[in-house]
Design an enzyme around this catalytic site. Sequence first.
Site, PDB file in Angstrom:
ATOM      1  N   LYS A  13      36.293  40.558  35.703  1.00 51.44           N
ATOM      2  CA  LYS A  13      35.410  40.394  34.532  1.00 51.44           C
ATOM      3  C   LYS A  13      34.509  41.598  34.358  1.00 51.44           C
ATOM      4  CE  LYS A  13      31.530  39.853  37.074  1.00 51.44           C
ATOM      5  NZ  LYS A  13      30.397  40.758  37.070  1.00 51.44           N
ATOM      6  N   PRO A 117      39.011  46.290  41.769  1.00 51.41           N
ATOM      7  CA  PRO A 117      38.311  47.008  42.838  1.00 51.41           C
ATOM      8  C   PRO A 117      37.401  46.117  43.680  1.00 51.41           C
ATOM      9  CG  PRO A 117      38.208  48.258  40.807  1.00 51.41           C
ATOM     10  CD  PRO A 117      38.835  46.933  40.458  1.00 51.41           C
ATOM     11  N   VAL A 118      37.305  46.483  44.956  1.00 53.94           N
ATOM     12  CA  VAL A 118      36.410  45.792  45.894  1.00 53.94           C
ATOM     13  C   VAL A 118      34.988  46.314  45.679  1.00 53.94           C
ATOM     14  CG1 VAL A 118      35.882  45.532  48.362  1.00 53.94           C
ATOM     15  CG2 VAL A 118      38.265  45.514  47.582  1.00 53.94           C
ATOM     16  N   GLY A 120      33.054  46.277  43.177  1.00 54.14           N
ATOM     17  CA  GLY A 120      32.988  47.101  41.971  1.00 54.14           C
ATOM     18  C   GLY A 120      32.184  46.479  40.834  1.00 54.14           C
ATOM     19  N   MET A 122      33.117  43.719  39.385  1.00 49.92           N
ATOM     20  CA  MET A 122      34.112  43.104  38.484  1.00 49.92           C
ATOM     21  C   MET A 122      34.621  41.761  39.010  1.00 49.92           C
ATOM     22  SD  MET A 122      36.509  46.216  37.267  1.00 49.92           S
ATOM     23  CE  MET A 122      37.579  45.012  36.472  1.00 49.92           C
ATOM     24  N   ALA A 123      33.957  41.198  39.994  1.00 52.78           N
ATOM     25  CA  ALA A 123      34.318  39.878  40.524  1.00 52.78           C
ATOM     26  C   ALA A 123      35.706  39.856  41.180  1.00 52.78           C
ATOM     27  CB  ALA A 123      34.230  38.806  39.432  1.00 52.78           C
ATOM     28  N   GLY A 124      36.083  40.959  41.832  1.00 52.61           N
ATOM     29  CA  GLY A 124      37.395  41.010  42.499  1.00 52.61           C
ATOM     30  C   GLY A 124      37.520  39.959  43.592  1.00 52.61           C
ATOM     31  N   GLY A 125      36.525  39.885  44.473  1.00 53.53           N
ATOM     32  CA  GLY A 125      36.551  38.894  45.554  1.00 53.53           C
ATOM     33  C   GLY A 125      36.490  37.485  44.991  1.00 53.53           C
ATOM     34  N   SER A 126      35.716  37.314  43.923  1.00 51.82           N
ATOM     35  CA  SER A 126      35.614  35.987  43.276  1.00 51.82           C
ATOM     36  C   SER A 126      36.950  35.594  42.664  1.00 51.82           C
ATOM     37  CB  SER A 126      34.545  36.012  42.185  1.00 51.82           C
ATOM     38  OG  SER A 126      33.304  36.388  42.732  1.00 51.82           O
ATOM     39  N   ASP A 165      29.855  34.142  40.696  1.00 50.57           N
ATOM     40  CA  ASP A 165      30.852  34.464  39.663  1.00 50.57           C
ATOM     41  C   ASP A 165      32.107  33.594  39.751  1.00 50.57           C
ATOM     42  OD1 ASP A 165      29.244  36.557  38.822  1.00 50.57           O
ATOM     43  OD2 ASP A 165      30.330  38.073  39.977  1.00 50.57           O
TER      44      ASP A 165
HETATM   45  O1  C5P Z   1      26.760  34.534  44.731  1.00 48.37           O
HETATM   46  P1  C5P Z   1      27.217  35.827  45.319  1.00 48.37           P
HETATM   47  O2  C5P Z   1      27.567  35.696  46.782  1.00 48.37           O
HETATM   48  O3  C5P Z   1      28.295  36.514  44.551  1.00 48.37           O
HETATM   49  O4  C5P Z   1      25.967  36.783  45.245  1.00 48.37           O
HETATM   50  C1  C5P Z   1      25.869  37.969  45.993  1.00 48.37           C
HETATM   51  C2  C5P Z   1      24.413  38.374  46.102  1.00 48.37           C
HETATM   52  O5  C5P Z   1      23.938  38.791  44.835  1.00 48.37           O
HETATM   53  C3  C5P Z   1      23.465  37.270  46.513  1.00 48.37           C
HETATM   54  O6  C5P Z   1      23.378  37.195  47.915  1.00 48.37           O
HETATM   55  C4  C5P Z   1      22.155  37.712  45.898  1.00 48.37           C
HETATM   56  O7  C5P Z   1      21.552  38.697  46.697  1.00 48.37           O
HETATM   57  C5  C5P Z   1      22.601  38.401  44.625  1.00 48.37           C
HETATM   58  N1  C5P Z   1      22.508  37.523  43.434  1.00 48.37           N
HETATM   59  C6  C5P Z   1      21.250  37.221  42.919  1.00 48.37           C
HETATM   60  N2  C5P Z   1      21.155  36.417  41.810  1.00 48.37           N
HETATM   61  C7  C5P Z   1      22.259  35.940  41.207  1.00 48.37           C
HETATM   62  C8  C5P Z   1      23.551  36.254  41.714  1.00 48.37           C
HETATM   63  C9  C5P Z   1      23.637  37.056  42.839  1.00 48.37           C
HETATM   64  O8  C5P Z   1      20.214  37.661  43.453  1.00 48.37           O
HETATM   65  N3  C5P Z   1      22.134  35.167  40.131  1.00 48.37           N
END
Ligand code: C5P
Length: 334
Positions: A13, A117-118, A120, A122-126, A165
Amino acid sequence: MHVLETRAKAPGKVNLYLAVGNPREDGYHPLATLFSSVNIYETVTARDGQEPGITLSLDIVPVSLVDQQHHVGEFDLAEVPLDESNLAHRAAVSMVQAHGLTVNDLNLHLHIDKAVPVAGGMAGGSADAAAALLAVDQYLYERRLTERTLGLEELLALAAPLGADVPFVVRAAFPLGGLAVGEGTGTELRIVELPEDMIPLDIVLVAASEGLSTPQVFSELDEGRAAGLYPEAGELQVPSGLLHALTQTEAPIARIHEIGRQLRNDLQGPAVTLAPDLETILTMDNESMVEAFVSGSGPTVAILAEDATAADELAAALRRRGRHAIATQTPAML
Ligand code: C5P
């Protein structure tokens, strides 16, 4: 036993809008974002494994951005953990448990074909996690270990604890789910209905040599705001004008420029501070370019182009200059 394989794909994304508020007590930031899927997919295949539990393997999709990074030694498969810390593995475990099953009673292998991309933005891991949820759900059903696959609401409930994501990417793995307003931490979704004759945007994605850590980009925003470096948090709302322009099916060129004017990303300043080279692409002077913006927490840059030809030419020009670039569309119309 016959050989059973189930496969699912989920897109990466970009965020066409990302307004970020001040951090909550748990460290997460409230936000208002417009998620838009891209026509680049992670694919996860579930099949019988050789040993009890869940094993993982990984390949790179040819000519993808990840492949371009790999060719010049900027991406190494070994960078991606294949143990239980991998988000696709965690997704598979939560799916197995949701069906009342135990991981060690299964021999399950997951193969990931990586194109996004990792680290990146772009939500690759998601996307790996989303595709793993879907592939494993189908695998358990076809293996007759469960009597049904999960419904969308159940899938979304499993997705949210995996990452902010993941719910969007699960939604975007289904037809016409590729554009959504995300609120809360990004997990509260409102799908934007796409007209059947919707014209997707042509964009070029430019991947960086090194990834950025999402938590670090959010921290840089907080610290920079406290120091007056970046604008204060504003209203957390995706403008209706942007949604209107996106879903319009007439006046393509004027519409694209209107969209370009309304793009916003509060994480762009912090991403540029942490990866100053981004500025070169963001301020590039090229007539094919309508607007360039950082995707999510970066460092991938998305460049809005007037049409597919302009996007192709721009991507080719960037590759000639040694950049990792690919032309694609957003939102992805499955
Ligand atoms: O949810 P996810 O593991 O993808 O988020 C990665 C990091 O991004 C979180 O640990 C947090 O530090 C930050 N984040 C945030 N607020 C959000 C989404 C992500 O602070 N709404």
